[in-house]
Design a protein around this motif. Structure first.
Motif, PDB file in Angstrom:
ATOM      1  N   SER A 285      57.175  74.923  36.744  1.00  0.00           N
ATOM      2  CA  SER A 285      57.679  76.120  36.069  1.00  0.00           C
ATOM      3  C   SER A 285      57.007  76.329  34.709  1.00  0.00           C
ATOM      4  CB  SER A 285      59.193  76.005  35.899  1.00  0.00           C
ATOM      5  OG  SER A 285      59.517  74.867  35.117  1.00  0.00           O
ATOM      6  N   LEU A 286      56.799  75.258  33.951  1.00  0.00           N
ATOM      7  CA  LEU A 286      56.176  75.400  32.629  1.00  0.00           C
ATOM      8  C   LEU A 286      54.705  75.790  32.736  1.00  0.00           C
ATOM      9  CD1 LEU A 286      57.774  72.374  30.743  1.00  0.00           C
ATOM     10  CD2 LEU A 286      58.217  74.803  30.365  1.00  0.00           C
ATOM     11  N   GLU A 287      54.004  75.270  33.713  1.00  0.00           N
ATOM     12  CA  GLU A 287      52.590  75.635  33.866  1.00  0.00           C
ATOM     13  C   GLU A 287      52.443  77.080  34.324  1.00  0.00           C
ATOM     14  OE1 GLU A 287      50.215  73.039  36.153  1.00  0.00           O
ATOM     15  OE2 GLU A 287      50.633  71.270  34.925  1.00  0.00           O
ATOM     16  N   ILE A 288      53.322  77.546  35.173  1.00  0.00           N
ATOM     17  CA  ILE A 288      53.277  78.954  35.577  1.00  0.00           C
ATOM     18  C   ILE A 288      53.559  79.856  34.378  1.00  0.00           C
ATOM     19  CG2 ILE A 288      54.424  80.700  36.976  1.00  0.00           C
ATOM     20  CD1 ILE A 288      54.785  78.627  39.144  1.00  0.00           C
ATOM     21  N   SER A 289      54.546  79.471  33.560  1.00  0.00           N
ATOM     22  CA  SER A 289      54.832  80.249  32.352  1.00  0.00           C
ATOM     23  C   SER A 289      53.654  80.238  31.394  1.00  0.00           C
ATOM     24  CB  SER A 289      56.076  79.677  31.665  1.00  0.00           C
ATOM     25  OG  SER A 289      56.317  80.334  30.453  1.00  0.00           O
ATOM     26  N   LEU A 290      52.997  79.086  31.252  1.00  0.00           N
ATOM     27  CA  LEU A 290      51.837  78.997  30.368  1.00  0.00           C
ATOM     28  C   LEU A 290      50.680  79.846  30.887  1.00  0.00           C
ATOM     29  CD1 LEU A 290      50.823  77.531  27.806  1.00  0.00           C
ATOM     30  CD2 LEU A 290      49.918  75.754  29.304  1.00  0.00           C
ATOM     31  N   CYS A 291      50.459  79.840  32.198  1.00  0.00           N
ATOM     32  CA  CYS A 291      49.385  80.652  32.783  1.00  0.00           C
ATOM     33  C   CYS A 291      49.669  82.141  32.606  1.00  0.00           C
ATOM     34  CB  CYS A 291      49.231  80.308  34.259  1.00  0.00           C
ATOM     35  SG  CYS A 291      47.898  81.180  35.097  1.00  0.00           S
TER      36      CYS A 291
ATOM     37  N   SER B  12      51.467  83.527  30.193  1.00  0.00           N
ATOM     38  CA  SER B  12      51.303  83.860  28.774  1.00  0.00           C
ATOM     39  C   SER B  12      49.827  83.978  28.407  1.00  0.00           C
ATOM     40  CB  SER B  12      51.981  82.804  27.907  1.00  0.00           C
ATOM     41  OG  SER B  12      53.357  82.712  28.208  1.00  0.00           O
ATOM     42  N   ALA B  13      49.007  83.039  28.899  1.00  0.00           N
ATOM     43  CA  ALA B  13      47.571  83.109  28.622  1.00  0.00           C
ATOM     44  C   ALA B  13      46.938  84.357  29.237  1.00  0.00           C
ATOM     45  CB  ALA B  13      46.883  81.851  29.147  1.00  0.00           C
ATOM     46  N   TRP B  14      47.408  84.739  30.419  1.00  0.00           N
ATOM     47  CA  TRP B  14      46.874  85.942  31.051  1.00  0.00           C
ATOM     48  C   TRP B  14      47.236  87.191  30.259  1.00  0.00           C
ATOM     49  CZ3 TRP B  14      43.640  88.313  34.050  1.00  0.00           C
ATOM     50  CH2 TRP B  14      43.933  89.575  34.555  1.00  0.00           C
ATOM     51  N   ARG B  15      48.427  87.266  29.738  1.00  0.00           N
ATOM     52  CA  ARG B  15      48.838  88.426  28.949  1.00  0.00           C
ATOM     53  C   ARG B  15      48.019  88.530  27.660  1.00  0.00           C
ATOM     54  NH1 ARG B  15      55.199  88.094  28.323  1.00  0.00           N
ATOM     55  NH2 ARG B  15      54.799  90.015  27.147  1.00  0.00           N
ATOM     56  N   VAL B  16      47.757  87.399  27.022  1.00  0.00           N
ATOM     57  CA  VAL B  16      46.924  87.432  25.811  1.00  0.00           C
ATOM     58  C   VAL B  16      45.493  87.851  26.158  1.00  0.00           C
ATOM     59  CG1 VAL B  16      45.990  86.046  23.933  1.00  0.00           C
ATOM     60  CG2 VAL B  16      48.356  85.722  24.651  1.00  0.00           C
TER      61      VAL B  16
END
Length: 314
Positions: A229-235, A237-241
């Motif tokens: 779950s944390l890696e999906i959230s991190l991915c 967030s990085a995609w949105r930036v």
């Protein structure tokens, strides 16, 4: 034979020679008396010598004011003005991206803190002797390595923000691809764990709810689910930036905001490919799809045309 005596030069010839000598030596223009003598001999068109020497080259008139043919500014001033305008556009784009990417950056930092807590939790469980079984040891090892790779690769972006060195050198694209790949690996490890893992047997005489939960799902199992779950959230967030940087024209490095290389939509293929590769693939697909579409339309038109009845030869 004796040669004919030379005739003395006329007044016009003497005036022309004097004017030529003054023109070559850069002396003062002809006086009014010279102009009057020339006009008396029919040379009124030679009054053009009244201009100062070098005035045509300098671009000024007799009063010293700039002429109409002078340039409005030097090339160095034009280049400096263009650089100032470009820097102003870049600053405005940075301000806009910082406002739009504020929320994704906060989410990414929270995900980084969660991954760091997971790594510390796994280390504490290992230190206490709680080691996963042999069948699932490789899966937990892969998820731990994936967490470390995601945390270390995204740390520069989420710490320094959109003006950091990571954006300036063009490392956001490879970082996003690495995070996406590690997320896929983590999801695959979770799926394999759900197929392979089995509950541990209960200890004799332990029937509490906590013992049953520990036998069914251990700390390593919780850490695996939290890691996914944390890696999906991190991915995400990085995609949105990354998407905000691309839409603003600040990425890849060297692109100008509002320039000819500005994009209106970011393809999901940029998760695994560079922007230039995605553009080339889209152009190739557009080139190959056009003839096919034309052929299909042609076949449709032919099929819709009314067929004429065959003529019988008499």
């Amino acid at each position: 034979q004796a040669s004919a005596p030379l005739r003395p030069p006329c007044a016009c010839a003497r005036i022309c020679r004097a004017l030529l000598r003054r023109r070559e030596s850069g002396s003062a223009p002809p006086t009014r008396a010279s102009a009057t003598a020339m006009a008396a001999n029919g040379f009124t068109s030679l009054l053009c010598f009244s201009a100062q020497p070098g005035d045509e080259e300098s671009g000024t008139d007799a009063k010293g004011s700039p002429g109409s043919s002078t340039a409005t500014g030097s090339p160095a001033q034009s280049v400096a003005m263009r650089q100032q305008l470009l820097q102003k556009a870049i600053n405005e784009a940075h301000v806009k991206v910082a406002a739009e990417a504020f929320e994704p950056l906060i989410h990414g930092r929270i995900a980084l803190v969660g991954l760091a807590a997971l790594v510390a939790l796994r280390a504490l469980a290992w230190w206490q002797g709680n080691i996963p079984g042999y069948a699932v040891f490789g899966m937990h090892f892969l998820t731990t390595i994936a967490d470390l790779c995601c945390a270390l690769s995204t740390l520069p972006l989420f710490v320094t923000g959109t003006r950091g060195h990571c954006v300036q050198v063009g490392c956001v694209g490879p970082m996003l691809t690495l995070v996406f790949a590690m997320s896929v690996v983590d999801i695959g490890a979770l799926c394999a764990y759900l197929v392979v893992a089995t509950p541990r047997p209960l200890a004799p005489g332990s029937h509490s709810i906590l013992d049953v939960m520990e036998a069914s799902v251990s700390v390593w199992d919780f850490s695996l689910i939290a890691s996914v779950s944390l890696e999906i959230s991190l991915c995400a967030s990085a995609w949105r930036v990354y998407k905000e940087l691309r839409l603003a024209g600040l990425y890849p490095p060297g692109s100008s905001p509002g320039g000819p290389d500005a994009v209106e939509e970011v393809s999901l293929m940029e998760l695994v490919c560079e922007a230039e590769d995605v553009k080339m693939v889209n152009e190739h697909c557009a080139c190959t799809s056009s003839p096919v579409k034309t052929e299909v339309e042609a076949v449709t038109v032919v099929a819709q045309e009314p067929r004429q009845a065959p003529r019988v030869r008499s």
